[in-house]
Design a protein around this motif. Sequence first.
Motif, PDB file in Angstrom:
ATOM      1  N   GLU A  39       0.816  -1.202   0.000  1.00  0.00           N
ATOM      2  CA  GLU A  39       0.000   0.000   0.000  1.00  0.00           C
ATOM      3  C   GLU A  39       0.857   1.262   0.000  1.00  0.00           C
ATOM      4  O   GLU A  39       2.045   1.236   0.319  1.00  0.00           O
ATOM      5  N   GLU A  40       0.201   2.361  -0.338  1.00  0.00           N
ATOM      6  CA  GLU A  40       0.880   3.644  -0.525  1.00  0.00           C
ATOM      7  C   GLU A  40       1.695   4.068   0.693  1.00  0.00           C
ATOM      8  O   GLU A  40       2.837   4.528   0.549  1.00  0.00           O
ATOM      9  N   LEU A  41       1.150   3.928   1.876  1.00  0.00           N
ATOM     10  CA  LEU A  41       1.844   4.365   3.088  1.00  0.00           C
ATOM     11  C   LEU A  41       3.197   3.694   3.237  1.00  0.00           C
ATOM     12  O   LEU A  41       4.207   4.335   3.554  1.00  0.00           O
ATOM     13  N   ARG A  42       3.249   2.396   2.993  1.00  0.00           N
ATOM     14  CA  ARG A  42       4.504   1.656   3.163  1.00  0.00           C
ATOM     15  C   ARG A  42       5.479   1.960   2.028  1.00  0.00           C
ATOM     16  O   ARG A  42       6.698   1.949   2.226  1.00  0.00           O
ATOM     17  N   ILE A  43       4.962   2.254   0.838  1.00  0.00           N
ATOM     18  CA  ILE A  43       5.831   2.696  -0.253  1.00  0.00           C
ATOM     19  C   ILE A  43       6.493   4.021   0.120  1.00  0.00           C
ATOM     20  O   ILE A  43       7.708   4.201  -0.072  1.00  0.00           O
ATOM     21  N   ILE A  44       5.726   4.941   0.688  1.00  0.00           N
ATOM     22  CA  ILE A  44       6.275   6.238   1.094  1.00  0.00           C
ATOM     23  C   ILE A  44       7.305   6.063   2.215  1.00  0.00           C
ATOM     24  O   ILE A  44       8.336   6.752   2.249  1.00  0.00           O
ATOM     25  N   GLN A  45       7.077   5.106   3.108  1.00  0.00           N
ATOM     26  CA  GLN A  45       8.088   4.800   4.129  1.00  0.00           C
ATOM     27  C   GLN A  45       9.399   4.361   3.472  1.00  0.00           C
ATOM     28  O   GLN A  45      10.485   4.761   3.912  1.00  0.00           O
TER      29      GLN A  45
END
Length: 220
Positions: A39-45
């Motif tokens: 998901e997007e949040l973990r990609i941004i991490q």
Amino acid sequence: MNQIEKNLYLINERINNSCKIYERKKSEINLVAVSKKVEELRIIQAINAGCTIFGENYIKEAKEKWPKIKEQYPQIKLHFIGHLQSNKAKEAAHLFDCIETLDSENLVKNLSKECIKQNKQIECFIQVNIGEEEQKGGIDPSQIKEFIEFCHLQNNINITGLMCIPPAQKYASPYFALLAKIANKNNIAKISMGMSEDFEQAIALNSTHIRLGTAIFGKR
């Protein structure tokens, strides 16, 4: 420090150690973070932890996630690393900075047409069926030279690398060595090989792009 940061710290330690052992420069190794089903949040991490190249396997999923992320992080490079159907060439050319899985003349023709329409030159790797497995995509090793020549005749297709997935349940190094030999013979500079379970073997045998998913993000 979140789990992705911890994982990337350990991965970078392993890359550094491999580079020392095998006399490689760290700058030669590009980490492709495989973000399918992430998901997007973990990609941004992962971006905040230093990842600059990401790999996706599915056009539909990439369309849903990446336009928004790339708007926020325009420096990120996106590689397509799954099987690409010829009829998805338009979307692939629009979404991705590099296609790692060229495996047919029809795909190359369609991608070339779309790149011309979109006024975009796209970096491409040829997928080599390094184990000559019937169930896998890719160009037979004996046909690589001919396929490269065909690609060079197409507009806006820039062949810079070779990519492979070695046979499962087999020691990967002989297949990595063969891909490196094919790349050298054909003056191809970039080699995409090595995943979470075998990337150190790949670094030893001149990989320039290692594709890590589970090692960064954990099991999907």
